[in-house]
Design an enzyme around this catalytic site. Sequence first.
Site, PDB file in Angstrom:
ATOM      1  N   SER A 157       0.856  -1.193   0.000  1.00  0.00           N
ATOM      2  CA  SER A 157       0.000   0.000   0.000  1.00  0.00           C
ATOM      3  C   SER A 157       0.888   1.238   0.000  1.00  0.00           C
ATOM      4  CB  SER A 157      -0.868  -0.032   1.265  1.00  0.00           C
ATOM      5  OG  SER A 157      -1.228   1.263   1.683  1.00  0.00           O
ATOM      6  N   TYR A 170      -2.351  -0.080  10.041  1.00  0.00           N
ATOM      7  CA  TYR A 170      -2.368  -0.559   8.659  1.00  0.00           C
ATOM      8  C   TYR A 170      -1.037  -0.238   7.973  1.00  0.00           C
ATOM      9  CZ  TYR A 170      -4.021  -0.964   3.792  1.00  0.00           C
ATOM     10  OH  TYR A 170      -4.172  -1.302   2.466  1.00  0.00           O
TER      11      TYR A 170
HETATM   12  N1  LIG Z   1      -8.446  -0.400  -1.983  1.00  0.00           N
HETATM   13  C1  LIG Z   1      -7.287   0.217  -1.925  1.00  0.00           C
HETATM   14  O1  LIG Z   1      -7.169   1.430  -2.186  1.00  0.00           O
HETATM   15  C2  LIG Z   1      -6.052  -0.521  -1.553  1.00  0.00           C
HETATM   16  C3  LIG Z   1      -4.837   0.148  -1.663  1.00  0.00           C
HETATM   17  C4  LIG Z   1      -3.673  -0.525  -1.320  1.00  0.00           C
HETATM   18  C5  LIG Z   1      -3.723  -1.817  -0.893  1.00  0.00           C
HETATM   19  N2  LIG Z   1      -4.935  -2.447  -0.783  1.00  0.00           N
HETATM   20  C6  LIG Z   1      -4.916  -3.817  -0.319  1.00  0.00           C
HETATM   21  O2  LIG Z   1      -5.515  -4.628  -1.307  1.00  0.00           O
HETATM   22  C7  LIG Z   1      -6.092  -5.775  -0.685  1.00  0.00           C
HETATM   23  C8  LIG Z   1      -7.552  -5.895  -1.089  1.00  0.00           C
HETATM   24  O3  LIG Z   1      -8.235  -4.742  -0.630  1.00  0.00           O
HETATM   25  P1  LIG Z   1      -9.659  -4.273  -1.172  1.00  0.00           P
HETATM   26  O4  LIG Z   1      -9.628  -2.793  -1.165  1.00  0.00           O
HETATM   27  O5  LIG Z   1     -10.016  -5.016  -2.392  1.00  0.00           O
HETATM   28  O6  LIG Z   1     -10.555  -4.716   0.065  1.00  0.00           O
HETATM   29  P2  LIG Z   1     -11.901  -5.571   0.163  1.00  0.00           P
HETATM   30  O7  LIG Z   1     -12.788  -5.283  -0.980  1.00  0.00           O
HETATM   31  O8  LIG Z   1     -12.412  -5.337   1.533  1.00  0.00           O
HETATM   32  O9  LIG Z   1     -11.355  -7.066   0.066  1.00  0.00           O
HETATM   33  C9  LIG Z   1     -10.581  -7.635   1.091  1.00  0.00           C
HETATM   34  C10 LIG Z   1     -10.892  -9.100   1.139  1.00  0.00           C
HETATM   35  O10 LIG Z   1     -10.046  -9.694   2.126  1.00  0.00           O
HETATM   36  C11 LIG Z   1     -10.712 -10.833   2.593  1.00  0.00           C
HETATM   37  N3  LIG Z   1     -10.309 -11.165   3.949  1.00  0.00           N
HETATM   38  C12 LIG Z   1     -10.303 -10.372   5.039  1.00  0.00           C
HETATM   39  N4  LIG Z   1      -9.922 -11.073   6.110  1.00  0.00           N
HETATM   40  C13 LIG Z   1      -9.704 -12.338   5.692  1.00  0.00           C
HETATM   41  C14 LIG Z   1      -9.308 -13.531   6.329  1.00  0.00           C
HETATM   42  N5  LIG Z   1      -9.042 -13.568   7.649  1.00  0.00           N
HETATM   43  N6  LIG Z   1      -9.175 -14.649   5.589  1.00  0.00           N
HETATM   44  C15 LIG Z   1      -9.429 -14.639   4.262  1.00  0.00           C
HETATM   45  N7  LIG Z   1      -9.809 -13.534   3.601  1.00  0.00           N
HETATM   46  C16 LIG Z   1      -9.951 -12.401   4.306  1.00  0.00           C
HETATM   47  C17 LIG Z   1     -12.201 -10.502   2.582  1.00  0.00           C
HETATM   48  O11 LIG Z   1     -12.906 -11.647   2.142  1.00  0.00           O
HETATM   49  P3  LIG Z   1     -13.878 -12.529   3.089  1.00  0.00           P
HETATM   50  O12 LIG Z   1     -14.708 -11.558   3.875  1.00  0.00           O
HETATM   51  O13 LIG Z   1     -14.642 -13.339   2.113  1.00  0.00           O
HETATM   52  O14 LIG Z   1     -12.964 -13.344   3.932  1.00  0.00           O
HETATM   53  C18 LIG Z   1     -12.314  -9.393   1.547  1.00  0.00           C
HETATM   54  O15 LIG Z   1     -13.081  -9.811   0.436  1.00  0.00           O
HETATM   55  C19 LIG Z   1      -5.872  -5.588   0.833  1.00  0.00           C
HETATM   56  O16 LIG Z   1      -4.693  -6.232   1.226  1.00  0.00           O
HETATM   57  C20 LIG Z   1      -5.685  -4.097   0.949  1.00  0.00           C
HETATM   58  O17 LIG Z   1      -4.945  -3.750   2.089  1.00  0.00           O
HETATM   59  C21 LIG Z   1      -6.091  -1.838  -1.104  1.00  0.00           C
END
Ligand SMILES: NC(=O)c1ccc[n+]([C@@H]2O[C@H](COP(=O)([O-])OP(=O)(O)OC[C@H]3O[C@@H](n4cnc5c(N)ncnc54)[C@H](OP(=O)(O)O)[C@@H]3O)[C@@H](O)[C@H]2O)c1
Length: 277
Positions: A157, A170
């Site tokens: 990130s 985070y």
């Molecule tokens: N969005 C951004 O701007 C951004 C920027 C930089 C990095 N990221 C990173 O990108 C990744 C995805 O983020 P996103 O924005 O797409 O978030 P999101 O839509 O909330 O997706 C995150 C997913 O992680 C899964 N998860 C959470 N805890 C878990 C666990 N204990 N075991 C298995 N799965 C788990 C959840 O699935 P379930 O509920 O089905 O388990 C959820 O679908 C994350 O690592 C986030 O930190 C995001």
Amino acid sequence: MSSDYLRSLYSLDGQTAIVTGGTGVLGRGMAMALAMAGAKVGVLGRRKTVAQDVAAQIEARGGQAMALPADVLDRDSLVAARDSVIERWGGVHVLVNAAGGNMPGAILGDTADVFSMSAAAFKEVVDLNLSGTLIPSLVFGEAIVQAGGGAIVNISSMSATRAVTRVAGYGAAKGAVENLTRSLAVELGRRHGDSIRVNAIAPGWFVGNQNRALLLEADGTTLTKRGAAIIQNTPVGRFGVPDDLAGALVWLCGPGARFVNGIVVAIDGGFSAFSGV
Ligand SMILES: NC(=O)c1ccc[n+]([C@@H]2O[C@H](COP(=O)([O-])OP(=O)(O)OC[C@H]3O[C@@H](n4cnc5c(N)ncnc54)[C@H](OP(=O)(O)O)[C@@H]3O)[C@@H](O)[C@H]2O)c1
């Protein structure tokens, strides 16, 4: 060099890929990208029906996918997922560690003093993002080596390298994910050569489920004050969309990146390059 050879560098034909957090916004986009590049994809997340839905969407576009209900913090559930993939498809070649994100309790209030931070919530968000990357890397990484090699891609990130207000836990977690990326790349490279590589992608600002409320008002379109500040500091002037990650992800997972190990690729519309002035 022929054009066929060049195209083959970006093909994942014959590979099996696991995407943790494949039920989320970025994870499902990356699962689709890997499938469209030729990989059979295991969509891993705790919500079984959502994982099934993502797998069905991939299959509707001609890809191959299976739902893998599992928790990245529960080794036994990951081992069961790994075994079911090996039983169905014979092996694992790619792991994308996309499960993670922020947690409401670990986000400081807009005007809150840093001393009001919850150490328990800090620990929880570090555990999800850091252990939630390490444990799948151990479980599936071993399978990748047994299958003859492949790639691991972690998701970092913008908060890994610079302080982003209100999300210290985070940021600490993602900083550690980048460090772990380098350690795994070095450890595995020294033992297995270029057959298994570990890199990371650092997305800029995308609207995911875990950060939506920080970026957008309840109507889903109006920018919050924070969302507006982010757009202001993103030179291309927009949030990312999941497809923006596809090119770099497929490159890092495939033979085109066979000498690329231990790096972090920023996909951020210029956010990390910009001084803000
Ligand atoms: N969005 C951004 O701007 C951004 C920027 C930089 C990095 N990221 C990173 O990108 C990744 C995805 O983020 P996103 O924005 O797409 O978030 P999101 O839509 O909330 O997706 C995150 C997913 O992680 C899964 N998860 C959470 N805890 C878990 C666990 N204990 N075991 C298995 N799965 C788990 C959840 O699935 P379930 O509920 O089905 O388990 C959820 O679908 C994350 O690592 C986030 O930190 C995001």
